[in-house]
Scaffold this motif. Sequence first.
Motif, mmCIF file in Angstrom:
data_model
loop_
_atom_site.group_PDB
_atom_site.id
_atom_site.type_symbol
_atom_site.label_atom_id
_atom_site.label_comp_id
_atom_site.label_asym_id
_atom_site.label_seq_id
_atom_site.Cartn_x
_atom_site.Cartn_y
_atom_site.Cartn_z
ATOM 1 N N ALA A 21 59.948 12.356 -4.184
ATOM 2 C CA ALA A 21 58.726 12.318 -3.380
ATOM 3 C C ALA A 21 58.863 11.327 -2.233
ATOM 4 O O ALA A 21 58.415 11.583 -1.107
ATOM 5 C CB ALA A 21 57.532 11.959 -4.261
ATOM 6 N N SER A 22 59.487 10.192 -2.495
ATOM 7 C CA SER A 22 59.677 9.190 -1.453
ATOM 8 C C SER A 22 60.561 9.727 -0.335
ATOM 9 O O SER A 22 60.282 9.503 0.857
ATOM 10 C CB SER A 22 60.292 7.927 -2.062
ATOM 11 N N GLU A 23 61.606 10.453 -0.694
ATOM 12 C CA GLU A 23 62.497 11.002 0.330
ATOM 13 C C GLU A 23 61.792 12.077 1.145
ATOM 14 O O GLU A 23 61.931 12.135 2.370
ATOM 15 C CB GLU A 23 63.755 11.568 -0.322
ATOM 16 N N LEU A 24 61.012 12.924 0.500
ATOM 17 C CA LEU A 24 60.255 13.946 1.227
ATOM 18 C C LEU A 24 59.270 13.296 2.200
ATOM 19 O O LEU A 24 59.090 13.763 3.329
ATOM 20 C CB LEU A 24 59.513 14.851 0.248
ATOM 21 N N SER A 25 58.629 12.227 1.764
ATOM 22 C CA SER A 25 57.692 11.509 2.627
ATOM 23 C C SER A 25 58.400 10.929 3.855
ATOM 24 O O SER A 25 57.884 10.992 4.982
ATOM 25 C CB SER A 25 57.000 10.393 1.836
ATOM 26 N N SER A 26 59.613 10.397 3.647
ATOM 27 C CA SER A 26 60.374 9.843 4.763
ATOM 28 C C SER A 26 60.779 10.931 5.750
ATOM 29 O O SER A 26 60.746 10.728 6.971
ATOM 30 C CB SER A 26 61.620 9.123 4.237
ATOM 31 N N VAL A 27 61.174 12.089 5.249
ATOM 32 C CA VAL A 27 61.536 13.205 6.118
ATOM 33 C C VAL A 27 60.323 13.669 6.910
ATOM 34 O O VAL A 27 60.404 13.951 8.116
ATOM 35 C CB VAL A 27 62.133 14.357 5.289
ATOM 36 N N GLN A 28 59.165 13.739 6.250
ATOM 37 C CA GLN A 28 57.957 14.170 6.942
ATOM 38 C C GLN A 28 57.597 13.191 8.063
ATOM 39 O O GLN A 28 57.266 13.611 9.181
ATOM 40 C CB GLN A 28 56.805 14.296 5.955
ATOM 41 N N ALA A 29 57.672 11.903 7.779
ATOM 42 C CA ALA A 29 57.356 10.897 8.798
ATOM 43 C C ALA A 29 58.334 10.982 9.968
ATOM 44 O O ALA A 29 57.933 10.876 11.138
ATOM 45 C CB ALA A 29 57.379 9.505 8.171
ATOM 46 N N LEU A 30 59.613 11.175 9.667
ATOM 47 C CA LEU A 30 60.619 11.293 10.723
ATOM 48 C C LEU A 30 60.373 12.530 11.578
ATOM 49 O O LEU A 30 60.483 12.491 12.808
ATOM 50 C CB LEU A 30 62.014 11.339 10.100
ATOM 51 N N ALA A 31 60.026 13.649 10.935
ATOM 52 C CA ALA A 31 59.772 14.887 11.671
ATOM 53 C C ALA A 31 58.583 14.734 12.614
ATOM 54 O O ALA A 31 58.622 15.193 13.767
ATOM 55 C CB ALA A 31 59.541 16.031 10.691
ATOM 56 N N GLU A 32 57.525 14.105 12.142
ATOM 57 C CA GLU A 32 56.355 13.886 12.986
ATOM 58 C C GLU A 32 56.710 12.969 14.159
ATOM 59 O O GLU A 32 56.308 13.208 15.304
ATOM 60 C CB GLU A 32 55.226 13.274 12.154
ATOM 61 N N GLU A 33 57.489 11.954 13.874
ATOM 62 C CA GLU A 33 57.883 10.990 14.895
ATOM 63 C C GLU A 33 58.729 11.632 15.983
ATOM 64 O O GLU A 33 58.610 11.306 17.173
ATOM 65 C CB GLU A 33 58.642 9.856 14.211
ATOM 66 N N ARG A 34 59.609 12.578 15.590
ATOM 67 C CA ARG A 34 60.528 13.199 16.546
ATOM 68 C C ARG A 34 59.998 14.521 17.116
ATOM 69 O O ARG A 34 60.728 15.226 17.817
ATOM 70 C CB ARG A 34 61.885 13.443 15.871
ATOM 71 N N GLY A 35 58.765 14.883 16.770
ATOM 72 C CA GLY A 35 58.173 16.084 17.338
ATOM 73 C C GLY A 35 58.576 17.382 16.681
ATOM 74 O O GLY A 35 58.476 18.449 17.306
ATOM 75 N N HIS A 36 59.020 17.333 15.428
ATOM 76 C CA HIS A 36 59.414 18.555 14.710
ATOM 77 C C HIS A 36 58.520 18.828 13.498
ATOM 78 O O HIS A 36 58.850 19.658 12.656
ATOM 79 C CB HIS A 36 60.870 18.448 14.251
ATOM 80 N N GLY A 37 57.395 18.126 13.415
ATOM 81 C CA GLY A 37 56.523 18.300 12.253
ATOM 82 C C GLY A 37 55.581 19.466 12.413
ATOM 83 O O GLY A 37 54.344 19.300 12.403
#
Length: 417
Positions: free
Chosen positions: A149-165
Motif C-alpha cells: 500500500a505504501s508503494e502504491l501511494s508513492s507511485v500515485q503521488a509521483l504520477a500526480e506530481e509529474r502530470g500522469h495521474g
Amino acid sequence: MTNPFREYAWGSTAAFSRLFGWDVAPNPQAEMWMGAHPTGASLVEIGPGETLALDALLAQRPELLGASGQRFGELPFLMKVLSASKPLSIQVHPTADQAKAGFEAEEAEGIPLESRVRCYPDVHHKPELIVALTDFAALSGFRRHTEAASELSSVQALAEERGHGGPALREVLSTVQDQLERQDYAAALEYILASGQKQSAEAARALHALVQETETAPDRLGSAAWDTLTRITEHFPGDPGIFVAMLLNRVDLRPGEAIFLPAGNLHAYLGGAGVEVMANSDNVLRGGLTSKHIDARALIDVADTQVLDAPGCAPELVTRGELAYRPPFEEFALTRFSVEAHGDVKSRRLVDAPGILLCTGGKLTVLADPAGEGPAHVTLGPGESVFLAPGEAIRFGGDIGTTAYLASAPDAVQAGR
C-alpha cells in the motif's frame, strides 16, 4: 546428454554464449531442459553414435529409475538452465490435485497437448527451486499489505506530481489500496486481472509514460521498486500485470543464492540466469507479462493470496566444495560441487535414485568407480551434462574453479567408497 532448448521471447541469442562460451545462437534461447519430460526429453548416448530419448530409455529399463523414481513411475524431476534477458510471465503452479483435475478437464474438452491454450499438459504439480548463476532478480509471493500500500501511494503521488495521474491510474491505485486496507489480496488480484482488467490496462499505459519520462529513480521509491517498474513497463507497456508485480516480494539473488517456489506461490522472474530443478511438469498458469496464453481466472483460482515471506533456500555446507540445497519437496534436491584445490577429487554414489550432473564452469572429468556398462570416463565442459544411474559410484574433479550441479532425489547423494 544432448539437451533441447526452449526458444522463448524472453531469452536471447547471446545468453548461453555468455554463460558457457558457446557460439551465439540464431534464435533467442531461454531454457535448456535436462530430463525425461515427454515434450522435451534429453537424448542419451547409449552406444557409439547411438542415442535414445531419456523417457524412452527409462520406459525400456525401469530399473534405471531406482526405488525413488519407481515410486513416482517416472523420473520425478526436470532440471533446467534458465536465462532471462527480460521479465517473464507472472505465473503460478498448481497442487497435485489441481493439476490432475485440470489435465482431465482439458482432455475432456479435446484440447491437444501441443495447443498454445493448454494450461495442463500433464498431471503433476510443479514445485521448483532456482539457484542463481548470475545476479538474479525475481518477484515471489504476496508481501505485507502495508508495504504494498505504501508503494502504491508513492507511485500515485509521483504520477500526480509529474502530470500522469489520469482517471484510470487514480481509479486502479485507489481501488487496490482500498482492498489492501481490508487485507484482501484475492480481491485485488481479481480486480486487476479480471473485473477491472480494462481500467488496469489503461492505467498501465499511463504508468509506462510516467516511467519513460523519469530518468532516475525518484527519492520516494526505493531503487528495487523503481527497477521493477522500469524492467516491466519497458517490455510490457500496457500490461495490467504491472500492478500485480507491485504486490509481490522483490527478491535479489547473488550467484549461489536460491529460492524455492511451492504450489500457489505467485511469482515472476525479472532477469538473470540460474539452475532450476522442479517436479517433472510443465503446468503453468499465466496472468500477464507474456505473449503466451493467459488464463487469468485459472490463475486466480490457484494462487495463494496469503502474505508469504520470500522462500529463501540457504544451502547446507556438506564438506569443503559441496553445498546441498534441500527444499521441502520429495521429488528432488540439488548439490553444488566446486573444485577448490589441485587434486580435489570427489567420490560420490547415488543411493536408489538416478541423477543428472551438469557442469557450469571449467572442465569436469567424471570417472565410473569402478567402470560399469557405460563409458569408463567422460569429460564435461560448461553447459554439458550426463545421466547417472542409481547406485552408480563416480569420481570427479577438474581444474580449480570447476563447478557442477547434481540433481537427484533427497538424500540420494552419499560419499563414495
